[in-house]
Design a protein around this motif. Sequence first.
Motif, PDB file in Angstrom:
ATOM      1  N   LEU A 216      20.960  35.851  44.322  1.00 36.78           N
ATOM      2  CA  LEU A 216      22.311  35.690  43.772  1.00 36.78           C
ATOM      3  C   LEU A 216      23.273  36.669  44.432  1.00 36.78           C
ATOM      4  O   LEU A 216      24.424  36.336  44.720  1.00 36.78           O
ATOM      5  CB  LEU A 216      22.293  35.910  42.262  1.00 36.78           C
ATOM      6  N   GLU A 217      22.784  37.887  44.687  1.00 38.11           N
ATOM      7  CA  GLU A 217      23.626  38.887  45.360  1.00 38.11           C
ATOM      8  C   GLU A 217      23.876  38.484  46.805  1.00 38.11           C
ATOM      9  O   GLU A 217      25.001  38.572  47.301  1.00 38.11           O
ATOM     10  CB  GLU A 217      22.956  40.253  45.301  1.00 38.11           C
ATOM     11  N   ASN A 218      22.831  38.007  47.509  1.00 33.58           N
ATOM     12  CA  ASN A 218      23.004  37.558  48.888  1.00 33.58           C
ATOM     13  C   ASN A 218      23.966  36.386  48.985  1.00 33.58           C
ATOM     14  O   ASN A 218      24.643  36.198  50.000  1.00 33.58           O
ATOM     15  CB  ASN A 218      21.650  37.167  49.490  1.00 33.58           C
ATOM     16  N   ALA A 219      24.024  35.591  47.916  1.00 35.39           N
ATOM     17  CA  ALA A 219      24.927  34.445  47.885  1.00 35.39           C
ATOM     18  C   ALA A 219      26.351  34.846  47.545  1.00 35.39           C
ATOM     19  O   ALA A 219      27.257  34.003  47.552  1.00 35.39           O
ATOM     20  CB  ALA A 219      24.428  33.420  46.869  1.00 35.39           C
ATOM     21  N   GLY A 220      26.577  36.123  47.266  1.00 36.15           N
ATOM     22  CA  GLY A 220      27.923  36.584  46.969  1.00 36.15           C
ATOM     23  C   GLY A 220      28.376  36.299  45.548  1.00 36.15           C
ATOM     24  O   GLY A 220      29.563  36.427  45.234  1.00 36.15           O
ATOM     25  N   LEU A 221      27.429  35.947  44.673  1.00 34.53           N
ATOM     26  CA  LEU A 221      27.791  35.598  43.301  1.00 34.53           C
ATOM     27  C   LEU A 221      27.788  36.799  42.365  1.00 34.53           C
ATOM     28  O   LEU A 221      28.516  36.822  41.370  1.00 34.53           O
ATOM     29  CB  LEU A 221      26.830  34.527  42.759  1.00 34.53           C
ATOM     30  N   VAL A 222      26.961  37.792  42.668  1.00 32.17           N
ATOM     31  CA  VAL A 222      26.860  38.967  41.802  1.00 32.17           C
ATOM     32  C   VAL A 222      26.763  40.224  42.655  1.00 32.17           C
ATOM     33  O   VAL A 222      26.553  40.161  43.864  1.00 32.17           O
ATOM     34  CB  VAL A 222      25.608  38.880  40.876  1.00 32.17           C
ATOM     35  N   GLN A 223      26.903  41.362  41.981  1.00 28.42           N
ATOM     36  CA  GLN A 223      26.714  42.655  42.644  1.00 28.42           C
ATOM     37  C   GLN A 223      25.817  43.510  41.756  1.00 28.42           C
ATOM     38  O   GLN A 223      26.059  43.632  40.554  1.00 28.42           O
ATOM     39  CB  GLN A 223      28.046  43.368  42.858  1.00 28.42           C
ATOM     40  N   ARG A 224      24.783  44.065  42.355  1.00 25.87           N
ATOM     41  CA  ARG A 224      23.841  44.901  41.598  1.00 25.87           C
ATOM     42  C   ARG A 224      24.201  46.365  41.824  1.00 25.87           C
ATOM     43  O   ARG A 224      24.201  46.849  42.953  1.00 25.87           O
ATOM     44  CB  ARG A 224      22.411  44.610  42.040  1.00 25.87           C
ATOM     45  N   ARG A 225      24.515  47.044  40.745  1.00 25.29           N
ATOM     46  CA  ARG A 225      24.911  48.450  40.816  1.00 25.29           C
ATOM     47  C   ARG A 225      23.911  49.300  40.067  1.00 25.29           C
ATOM     48  O   ARG A 225      23.578  49.014  38.916  1.00 25.29           O
ATOM     49  CB  ARG A 225      26.303  48.647  40.207  1.00 25.29           C
ATOM     50  N   HIS A 226      23.452  50.344  40.740  1.00 24.90           N
ATOM     51  CA  HIS A 226      22.488  51.238  40.110  1.00 24.90           C
ATOM     52  C   HIS A 226      23.111  51.903  38.888  1.00 24.90           C
ATOM     53  O   HIS A 226      24.181  52.510  38.973  1.00 24.90           O
ATOM     54  CB  HIS A 226      22.035  52.310  41.106  1.00 24.90           C
ATOM     55  N   GLY A 227      22.474  51.754  37.760  1.00 27.73           N
ATOM     56  CA  GLY A 227      22.966  52.362  36.533  1.00 27.73           C
ATOM     57  C   GLY A 227      23.944  51.502  35.766  1.00 27.73           C
ATOM     58  O   GLY A 227      24.256  51.797  34.606  1.00 27.73           O
ATOM     59  N   SER A 228      24.451  50.427  36.405  1.00 30.59           N
ATOM     60  CA  SER A 228      25.435  49.571  35.733  1.00 30.59           C
ATOM     61  C   SER A 228      24.935  48.144  35.516  1.00 30.59           C
ATOM     62  O   SER A 228      25.567  47.362  34.820  1.00 30.59           O
ATOM     63  CB  SER A 228      26.737  49.516  36.553  1.00 30.59           C
ATOM     64  N   GLY A 229      23.820  47.777  36.160  1.00 29.14           N
ATOM     65  CA  GLY A 229      23.298  46.436  36.002  1.00 29.14           C
ATOM     66  C   GLY A 229      23.837  45.488  37.049  1.00 29.14           C
ATOM     67  O   GLY A 229      24.345  45.896  38.103  1.00 29.14           O
ATOM     68  N   THR A 230      23.759  44.186  36.764  1.00 27.57           N
ATOM     69  CA  THR A 230      24.184  43.133  37.679  1.00 27.57           C
ATOM     70  C   THR A 230      25.471  42.508  37.169  1.00 27.57           C
ATOM     71  O   THR A 230      25.500  41.917  36.086  1.00 27.57           O
ATOM     72  CB  THR A 230      23.089  42.055  37.810  1.00 27.57           C
ATOM     73  N   LEU A 231      26.547  42.627  37.955  1.00 29.07           N
ATOM     74  CA  LEU A 231      27.864  42.157  37.543  1.00 29.07           C
ATOM     75  C   LEU A 231      28.261  40.893  38.306  1.00 29.07           C
ATOM     76  O   LEU A 231      27.981  40.759  39.501  1.00 29.07           O
ATOM     77  CB  LEU A 231      28.912  43.251  37.787  1.00 29.07           C
ATOM     78  N   VAL A 232      28.908  39.975  37.634  1.00 28.75           N
ATOM     79  CA  VAL A 232      29.339  38.720  38.230  1.00 28.75           C
ATOM     80  C   VAL A 232      30.580  38.960  39.095  1.00 28.75           C
ATOM     81  O   VAL A 232      31.543  39.611  38.655  1.00 28.75           O
ATOM     82  CB  VAL A 232      29.650  37.670  37.141  1.00 28.75           C
ATOM     83  N   LEU A 233      30.556  38.445  40.332  1.00 28.07           N
ATOM     84  CA  LEU A 233      31.684  38.587  41.257  1.00 28.07           C
ATOM     85  C   LEU A 233      32.444  37.289  41.440  1.00 28.07           C
ATOM     86  O   LEU A 233      33.612  37.290  41.835  1.00 28.07           O
ATOM     87  CB  LEU A 233      31.184  39.028  42.640  1.00 28.07           C
ATOM     88  N   HIS A 234      31.795  36.171  41.178  1.00 27.34           N
ATOM     89  CA  HIS A 234      32.314  34.859  41.564  1.00 27.34           C
ATOM     90  C   HIS A 234      33.007  34.176  40.404  1.00 27.34           C
ATOM     91  O   HIS A 234      32.500  34.157  39.288  1.00 27.34           O
ATOM     92  CB  HIS A 234      31.146  33.993  42.046  1.00 27.34           C
ATOM     93  N   SER A 235      34.180  33.641  40.664  1.00 28.12           N
ATOM     94  CA  SER A 235      34.923  32.920  39.634  1.00 28.12           C
ATOM     95  C   SER A 235      34.611  31.429  39.701  1.00 28.12           C
ATOM     96  O   SER A 235      34.508  30.861  40.783  1.00 28.12           O
ATOM     97  CB  SER A 235      36.432  33.124  39.827  1.00 28.12           C
ATOM     98  N   SER A 236      34.467  30.791  38.542  1.00 31.15           N
ATOM     99  CA  SER A 236      34.202  29.349  38.513  1.00 31.15           C
ATOM    100  C   SER A 236      35.387  28.558  39.054  1.00 31.15           C
ATOM    101  O   SER A 236      35.271  27.384  39.352  1.00 31.15           O
ATOM    102  CB  SER A 236      33.905  28.893  37.076  1.00 31.15           C
ATOM    103  N   HIS A 237      36.555  29.199  39.203  1.00 30.48           N
ATOM    104  CA  HIS A 237      37.757  28.499  39.679  1.00 30.48           C
ATOM    105  C   HIS A 237      38.073  28.827  41.136  1.00 30.48           C
ATOM    106  O   HIS A 237      39.097  28.402  41.644  1.00 30.48           O
ATOM    107  CB  HIS A 237      38.964  28.893  38.812  1.00 30.48           C
ATOM    108  N   ALA A 238      37.202  29.606  41.799  1.00 33.19           N
ATOM    109  CA  ALA A 238      37.540  30.070  43.157  1.00 33.19           C
ATOM    110  C   ALA A 238      36.532  29.636  44.207  1.00 33.19           C
ATOM    111  O   ALA A 238      36.393  30.253  45.229  1.00 33.19           O
ATOM    112  CB  ALA A 238      37.647  31.603  43.167  1.00 33.19           C
ATOM    113  N   ARG A 239      35.808  28.543  43.944  1.00 36.14           N
ATOM    114  CA  ARG A 239      34.750  28.139  44.859  1.00 36.14           C
ATOM    115  C   ARG A 239      35.288  27.645  46.190  1.00 36.14           C
ATOM    116  O   ARG A 239      34.665  27.764  47.213  1.00 36.14           O
ATOM    117  CB  ARG A 239      33.892  27.043  44.210  1.00 36.14           C
ATOM    118  N   GLY A 240      36.474  27.018  46.183  1.00 41.39           N
ATOM    119  CA  GLY A 240      36.959  26.359  47.386  1.00 41.39           C
ATOM    120  C   GLY A 240      37.246  27.287  48.536  1.00 41.39           C
ATOM    121  O   GLY A 240      37.288  26.855  49.669  1.00 41.39           O
ATOM    122  N   GLY A 241      37.464  28.581  48.288  1.00 37.02           N
ATOM    123  CA  GLY A 241      37.829  29.500  49.345  1.00 37.02           C
ATOM    124  C   GLY A 241      36.667  30.234  49.948  1.00 37.02           C
ATOM    125  O   GLY A 241      36.843  31.321  50.483  1.00 37.02           O
TER     126      GLY A 241
END
Length: 344
Positions: free
Chosen positions: A57-82
Amino acid sequence: MGNPKNKLPKYRQLFEEIRDAIFSGKYRVGDRLPSETALVQRYNISRPTAARALRDLENAGLVQRRHGSGTLVLHSSHARGGSLGLLVPGLGQGEIFEPICNQIAKSVQAHNFTLFWGDSSAGKDESKTSLAKSLCQQYIDQRVAGVFFEPIELMPGMEKTNQYIVKAFQEAGIPVILIDCDVVKFPRRSQFDLVRIDNRRAGYLLTEHLLKLGCKRIDFVSKSSSAATIDARIAGYRDALLENEIIPQLDWMHRADSFDIDFARHLIKASEPEAIICGNDYTAALVMRDLTRLGVRIPQEIRIVGIDDLKYASALSVPLTTIHQPCRAMGRVWPAIQKLVQGL
């Protein structure tokens, strides 16, 4: 994951479930995904399985894994086209594709598009072929607007795999720009846009250079199962010889799976070339190494040239004559990138 999709591996099932949740808006930008421990308990899977799904998921650019903060969502359901995808199996294995891809990333980001790099490094139990197919499906699932694809080479069945990948993108309605070489054998051309140097002219210029130095018997050495770029370079080599009324013989062209002292010994005993054109600088470095071990003086007895102008070309025991590949310029082709995003 009570309803597995087509018997996919568990990590892939988890990947697709979380991806679909992001695309549907269940998870929004900035939301924190369940931890690995929570995923293990919820889906009754192993920790490595959960970690693999999150990594993909991180390699796909959908999330970011941060040490101590967990896995956060980066991708918007409305921004796929770009978003655009980069499918380059050779990335990280040489000097050529890294500057091309870095420049593509800069060009894309400068125009406010997202570039997904994916995971281009095949693991211990994963071939370059299976990885490329997996990444292809991943980009289709992500609904990217377009893909930059470097066709696979030096692998059994590479033509079939390359055709499979471009056909899959076509059927998904995703345009493709090829990097460095085509998906069909030279001299044929596919319908896809292609960013590359003029490889036929490169082979011609190297041969012309050696002819001007007085060489008549010039051999060409390349790796077996090479891409169409090598065939184009051989065509240019033949063009230059014929233009100078030298008929190239079949045994002047050598393709090998590997290069070692035995290959070099055969080359000088069976062929006795005055000069050798190598398909690329890496091949030239290997041939030069083994000829030197056999006591052959370069360039006094045999001249060797290559193509690519890699960093180490000038650091060899004898600096290598080579043709430069303008990698950064190849990645700076915004008109080609516009063709991928013109409908966005």
